[in-house]
Design a protein around this motif. Structure first.
Motif, mmCIF file in Angstrom:
data_model
loop_
_atom_site.group_PDB
_atom_site.id
_atom_site.type_symbol
_atom_site.label_atom_id
_atom_site.label_comp_id
_atom_site.label_asym_id
_atom_site.label_seq_id
_atom_site.Cartn_x
_atom_site.Cartn_y
_atom_site.Cartn_z
ATOM 1 N N UNK A 177 0.828 -1.212 0.000
ATOM 2 C CA UNK A 177 0.000 0.000 0.000
ATOM 3 C C UNK A 177 0.858 1.255 0.000
ATOM 4 N N UNK A 178 1.930 1.219 0.743
ATOM 5 C CA UNK A 178 2.822 2.386 0.773
ATOM 6 C C UNK A 178 3.402 2.664 -0.606
ATOM 7 N N UNK A 179 3.766 1.595 -1.306
ATOM 8 C CA UNK A 179 4.332 1.764 -2.645
ATOM 9 C C UNK A 179 3.245 2.180 -3.633
ATOM 10 N N UNK A 180 2.077 1.538 -3.536
ATOM 11 C CA UNK A 180 0.984 1.851 -4.464
ATOM 12 C C UNK A 180 0.505 3.285 -4.289
ATOM 13 N N UNK A 181 0.490 3.748 -3.050
ATOM 14 C CA UNK A 181 -0.005 5.104 -2.781
ATOM 15 C C UNK A 181 1.077 6.163 -2.980
ATOM 16 N N UNK A 182 2.308 5.697 -3.171
ATOM 17 C CA UNK A 182 3.380 6.658 -3.392
ATOM 18 C C UNK A 182 4.030 7.171 -2.121
ATOM 19 N N UNK A 183 3.590 6.660 -0.974
ATOM 20 C CA UNK A 183 4.230 7.036 0.283
ATOM 21 C C UNK A 183 5.696 6.630 0.272
ATOM 22 N N UNK A 184 5.934 5.472 -0.350
ATOM 23 C CA UNK A 184 7.313 5.025 -0.556
ATOM 24 C C UNK A 184 7.560 4.991 -2.064
ATOM 25 N N UNK A 185 8.492 5.821 -2.517
ATOM 26 C CA UNK A 185 8.754 6.000 -3.950
ATOM 27 C C UNK A 185 10.199 5.583 -4.244
ATOM 28 N N UNK A 186 10.338 4.480 -4.969
ATOM 29 C CA UNK A 186 11.684 3.958 -5.222
ATOM 30 C C UNK A 186 12.535 4.931 -6.033
ATOM 31 N N UNK A 187 11.904 5.641 -6.970
ATOM 32 C CA UNK A 187 12.662 6.634 -7.737
ATOM 33 C C UNK A 187 13.235 7.702 -6.805
ATOM 34 N N UNK A 188 12.434 8.056 -5.829
ATOM 35 C CA UNK A 188 12.875 9.051 -4.861
ATOM 36 C C UNK A 188 14.049 8.522 -4.041
ATOM 37 N N UNK A 189 13.928 7.252 -3.635
ATOM 38 C CA UNK A 189 14.988 6.649 -2.817
ATOM 39 C C UNK A 189 16.318 6.636 -3.556
ATOM 40 N N UNK A 190 16.243 6.435 -4.876
ATOM 41 C CA UNK A 190 17.466 6.368 -5.661
ATOM 42 C C UNK A 190 18.235 7.687 -5.619
ATOM 43 N N UNK A 191 17.506 8.769 -5.436
ATOM 44 C CA UNK A 191 18.147 10.076 -5.392
ATOM 45 C C UNK A 191 18.632 10.473 -4.011
ATOM 46 N N UNK A 192 18.297 9.668 -3.028
ATOM 47 C CA UNK A 192 18.680 10.010 -1.649
ATOM 48 C C UNK A 192 20.049 9.439 -1.294
ATOM 49 N N UNK A 193 20.678 10.021 -0.299
ATOM 50 C CA UNK A 193 21.876 9.379 0.228
ATOM 51 C C UNK A 193 21.437 8.161 1.040
ATOM 52 N N UNK A 194 22.380 7.325 1.368
ATOM 53 C CA UNK A 194 22.059 6.036 1.979
ATOM 54 C C UNK A 194 21.317 6.176 3.302
ATOM 55 N N UNK A 195 21.751 7.075 4.127
ATOM 56 C CA UNK A 195 21.132 7.221 5.447
ATOM 57 C C UNK A 195 19.673 7.636 5.325
ATOM 58 N N UNK A 196 19.410 8.514 4.377
ATOM 59 C CA UNK A 196 18.057 9.020 4.178
ATOM 60 C C UNK A 196 17.144 7.922 3.635
ATOM 61 N N UNK A 197 17.628 7.205 2.632
ATOM 62 C CA UNK A 197 16.838 6.119 2.046
ATOM 63 C C UNK A 197 16.579 5.031 3.087
ATOM 64 N N UNK A 198 17.591 4.749 3.875
ATOM 65 C CA UNK A 198 17.485 3.749 4.936
ATOM 66 C C UNK A 198 16.390 4.136 5.926
#
Length: 273
Positions: A177-198
């Motif tokens: 649900x988080x992924x479907x609703x966009x709460x968790x966005x993998x494209x966004x994670x790719x742009x983050x530093x490791x600590x932030x994505x983690x």
DNA sequence: TTCCAGGACCGGG
DNA sequence: CCCGGTCATGGA
């Protein structure tokens, strides 16, 4: 002999398909009777085998995709040369030569490692296979894609009951649900530093340090991440200095972790579970 | 029967 | 911060 449609994708020294598929980083590649493996990634099917010192496969139009999937642009010999000490790590690295850290799909990786918690590998495979068979797309007879988050998001816990995944079912649904609703966005994670994505992925229920690190390493290819599970805890305690800090292993710490895990499980584990 | 598996979470000390 | 209990399931 390679068939007419097969091409050489790597040599057997740089890519050992058996070790790579059996080392615990992925759950969906199947060994066939003749020694080849068949698997699905990103909705693409591949049959791959070792042939006279080469790894050959029928890639069709997807040669570029599989080249990337097997991470063939990274020099693992150079990376492994960083693992000179302690002696145990050197042994593990030598033993695991040919393992490559696959560039797996983020959603499949996240979902699979949510399922993995407090579970054993054969049962993880069974649960993931059932999930794919029930809600994935049948690409060929008996071969299914990994179900999308959109497909799983509207389901109920009861819909997942046939998986026998226990308390993990709610975690799967929450993540979908988080992924479907966009709460968790993998494209966004790719742009983050490791600590932030983690930190972002850890906000999901059922995702703690270990699952988040597996996601980062296998799903986002952050090779510096070092997931610590029960096998790693044992190995660290038995073979490394007190209070050893894996970050000293640098940018390829995750690869070191994979060598250790594979060695511990296949050489030291009495039962392969 | 008990223990374990690529843990996470929550409570209390 | 660390500790124990709990969560659901199946195999050894």
């Amino acid at each position: 002999m390679p068939t007419k449609t097969e091409t050489i994708i790597a040599n057997a020294d740089e890519l050992d398909i058996c070790k790579t598929f059996e080392c615990g980083q992925c759950f969906r590649w199947k060994a066939e009777e003749n020694g080849s493996y068949i698997g699905v990634a990103a909705g693409k099917i591949l049959r791959v085998r070792s042939e006279g010192g080469n790894i050959v496969a029928d890639c069709g139009d997807d040669a570029g995709f599989w080249h990337d999937y097997f991470d063939l642009d990274t020099d693992y010999v150079v990376a492994s040369s960083l693992f000179a000490e302690p002696e145990y790590l050197k042994t593990c690295a030598s033993y695991g030569a040919g393992i490559r850290i696959l560039r797996q799909e983020p959603w499949e990786t996240l979902c699979s490692f949510i399922i993995s918690q407090c579970n054993n590998i054969p049962r993880i495979k069974t649960i993931v296979d059932t999930l794919c068979a029930m809600y994935g797309e049948e690409l060929a007879p008996g071969l299914f894609s990994f179900p999308t988050a959109d497909r799983l998001a509207p389901l109920s816990e009861n819909d997942l009951a046939p998986l026998h995944s226990g308390y993990r079912a709610q975690y799967i649904l929450d993540a979908a649900r988080a992924v479907a609703e966009g709460t968790l966005d993998f494209e966004e994670l790719l742009g983050m530093d490791s600590a932030e994505a983690f930190a972002s992925v850890k906000r999901l229920s059922g995702v703690g340090d270990k699952v988040a690190n597996c996601f980062m390493l296998y799903g986002l290819h952050r090779m510096d991440r070092f997931p610590v599970d029960v096998w790693m805890k044992r190995a660290l305690k038995a073979h490394f200095p007190e209070n050893y800090d894996p970050t000293v292993l640098g940018d390829f710490a995750g690869l070191a972790q994979q060598y250790i895990f594979y060695y511990a499980r296949t050489q030291e584990g009495a039962i392969r579970n």
